[in-house]
Design an enzyme around this catalytic site. Structure first.
Site, mmCIF file in Angstrom:
data_model
loop_
_atom_site.group_PDB
_atom_site.id
_atom_site.type_symbol
_atom_site.label_atom_id
_atom_site.label_comp_id
_atom_site.label_asym_id
_atom_site.label_seq_id
_atom_site.Cartn_x
_atom_site.Cartn_y
_atom_site.Cartn_z
ATOM 1 C CG ASP A 82 -2.057 0.828 1.222
ATOM 2 O OD1 ASP A 82 -2.585 1.357 0.208
ATOM 3 O OD2 ASP A 82 -2.597 1.193 2.297
ATOM 4 C CG ASP A 104 0.272 7.893 -3.364
ATOM 5 O OD1 ASP A 104 0.223 8.561 -4.237
ATOM 6 O OD2 ASP A 104 -0.237 8.231 -2.119
ATOM 7 C CD GLU A 141 -3.848 8.582 -4.288
ATOM 8 O OE1 GLU A 141 -3.735 7.580 -3.544
ATOM 9 O OE2 GLU A 141 -3.988 9.483 -3.979
ATOM 10 N N GLY A 232 -9.269 5.303 1.676
ATOM 11 C CA GLY A 232 -10.052 6.114 2.673
ATOM 12 C C GLY A 232 -11.583 5.619 2.515
ATOM 13 C CB SER A 234 -12.868 2.948 6.916
ATOM 14 O OG SER A 234 -12.051 1.984 7.161
ATOM 15 C CG ASN A 274 -7.145 0.621 -0.510
ATOM 16 O OD1 ASN A 274 -7.355 -0.214 -1.294
ATOM 17 N ND2 ASN A 274 -5.989 1.411 -0.586
ATOM 18 C CG ASP A 276 -5.920 0.363 8.556
ATOM 19 O OD1 ASP A 276 -6.028 -0.403 9.296
ATOM 20 O OD2 ASP A 276 -4.618 0.739 8.115
ATOM 21 C CB THR A 277 -10.336 3.584 9.755
ATOM 22 O OG1 THR A 277 -9.310 4.272 9.207
ATOM 23 C CG2 THR A 277 -11.093 4.186 10.923
HETATM 24 P P1 13P Z 1 -9.439 4.144 5.860
HETATM 25 O O1 13P Z 1 -8.476 4.930 7.088
HETATM 26 O O2 13P Z 1 -10.584 4.655 5.654
HETATM 27 O O3 13P Z 1 -9.595 2.638 6.329
HETATM 28 O O4 13P Z 1 -8.539 3.866 4.433
HETATM 29 C C1 13P Z 1 -7.381 3.010 4.356
HETATM 30 C C2 13P Z 1 -6.618 3.158 3.086
HETATM 31 O O5 13P Z 1 -7.164 4.003 2.136
HETATM 32 C C3 13P Z 1 -5.427 2.426 3.110
HETATM 33 O O6 13P Z 1 -4.770 2.691 1.959
HETATM 34 O O1 G3H Z 2 -3.039 4.349 4.056
HETATM 35 C C1 G3H Z 2 -3.218 4.364 5.048
HETATM 36 C C2 G3H Z 2 -3.492 3.025 5.814
HETATM 37 O O2 G3H Z 2 -4.721 3.258 6.694
HETATM 38 C C3 G3H Z 2 -2.216 2.639 6.475
HETATM 39 O O3 G3H Z 2 -2.176 3.244 7.802
HETATM 40 O O4 G3H Z 2 0.198 4.301 7.462
HETATM 41 O O5 G3H Z 2 -1.055 3.739 9.651
HETATM 42 O O6 G3H Z 2 -0.201 1.779 8.589
HETATM 43 P P1 G3H Z 2 -0.651 3.321 8.375
HETATM 44 ZN ZN ZN Z 3 -5.009 4.706 1.178
HETATM 45 NA NA NA Z 4 -3.127 0.497 -2.259
#
Ligand code: 13P
Ligand code: G3H
Ligand code: ZN
Ligand code: NA
Length: 328
Positions: A82, A104, A141, A232, A234, A274, A276-277
């Site tokens: 990522d 990116d 991107e 982004g 989530s 994507n 993560d959050t």
């Molecule tokens: P969130 O913070 O919305 O989960 O996005 C994660 C993301 O875009 C990782 O590349």
């Molecule tokens: O791109 C953002 C993802 O949520 C990864 O977050 O850099 O804290 O691992 P991080």
């Molecule tokens: Zn991202």
């Molecule tokens: Na990615």
């Protein structure tokens, strides 16, 4: 089996569904994602950020993903890097065995300063050249993630531009996107439509002026054969915010990207989403609640189990909503 991202996204485009791409930093996240995928028979994209490599170490991440492939041989797995900040970073990930990388180039190599178009094309095309020579997919991107409410990029310490950006940077231009795909040959394209990383995306449930799904439609109409990526993404479940705050946490009022808006994007070319959050919130909420309700418990396996289960349930819900359930 470990597969390239291109294979999965081509299949998703052919059958009109989207794939969540979950960030992974530790064993519990990895198990949650794989248990969910196994339960609903979904293909998997797991992605590791620079922060994940710093936290777990690249060899641990690599072997954790390989362990997932070994334990769940019937599930196709993409090992994606990522937000690579330079061609060197992407090259090292390929050497480590990643089957997909993100270059990116919307930001300079500091991961903070917005870059110009020529820089972005230059670094992205460099990565496409060496990645494709080894059968590895590349995500690029164009446009910078950030809030159309405030102009801010999002998390302070995370991935993303620093300071305030203007709307021309925060919204991907369809013509520029088309030119970028032509100039670089990327397999997938991340676009900016008003989402940002982290928990604080919108101050109220987003309306169509700050979450520009219409812009996805314009981009898809211009480049219908390009796999689009939403970062982004989530959804920031209100129920998990409540649980966190009920059991000692202190999170402010905030809103994410509603699942139904993502589903609308998937109807218009979004193939990778994507997330993560949401797993972070579910994990923290489950652990806070468990420890508050079981104050005498001190075996980490007990609270990490409820964390894993909470994350697994988010993964199952996204696989089902995005149409990837049943596609493995
Ligand atoms: P969130 O913070 O919305 O989960 O996005 C994660 C993301 O875009 C990782 O590349
Ligand atoms: O791109 C953002 C993802 O949520 C990864 O977050 O850099 O804290 O691992 P991080
Ligand atoms: Zn991202
Ligand atoms: Na990615």
């Amino acid at each position: 089996a470990l597969v390239s991202m291109r294979q999965l996204l081509d299949h998703a485009a052919e059958f009109g569904y989207g794939l969540p791409a979950f960030n992974v930093n530790n064993l519990e996240q990895m198990r949650a994602i794989m248990e969910a995928a196994d339960k609903v028979n979904a293909p998997v994209i797991v992605q590791a950020s620079a922060g994940a490599r710093k936290y777990a170490g690249a060899p641990f991440l690599r072997h954790m993903i390989l362990a997932a492939v070994e334990e769940f041989p019937h599930i196709p797995v993409v090992m994606h890097q990522d937000h690579g900040t330079s061609p060197d970073v992407c090259q090292r990930s390929i050497q480590l065995g990643f089957s997909s990388v993100m270059m990116d180039g919307s930001l300079k190599s500091d991961g903070k300063t917005p870059a110009d178009y020529d820089y972005n094309v230059d670094v992205t095309r460099t990565v496409v050249n060496f990645a494709h020579a080894c059968g590895v997919s590349v995500e690029g991107e164009i446009g910078c993630l950030g809030s159309l409410e405030t102009g801010m990029a999002g998390e302070e310490d995370g991935v993303g531009a620093e300071g305030v950006l203007d709307h021309s940077q925060l919204l991907t231009d369809p013509e520029e996107a088309a030119q970028f795909v032509k100039d670089t040959g990327v397999d997938a394209l991340a676009i900016a439509i008003g989402t940002s990383h982290g928990a604080y995306k919108f101050s109220k449930k987003p309306t169509d002026d700050v979450l520009r799904i219409d812009r996805i439609k314009e981009i898809h109409a211009r480049i219908p054969n390009t796999h689009l990526v939403m970062h982004g993404s989530s959804s920031v479940p209100q129920e998990w915010l409540q649980i966190i705050n009920e059991f000692g946490g202190d999170l402010g009022e905030t809103y994410g990207v509603p699942v139904e808006e993502i589903v609308e994007g998937i109807k218009h070319g979004v193939r990778k989403v994507n997330i993560d959050t949401d797993l972070r919130l579910a994990s923290t909420g489950a652990i806070r609640r468990f420890l508050a309700q079981h104050p005498a418990e001190f075996d980490p396996r007990k609270y990490l189990k409820v964390s894993t289960d909470a994350m697994r349930d988010i993964c199952i819900a996204r696989y089902e909503a995005f149409g990837s359930a049943g596609q493995a």
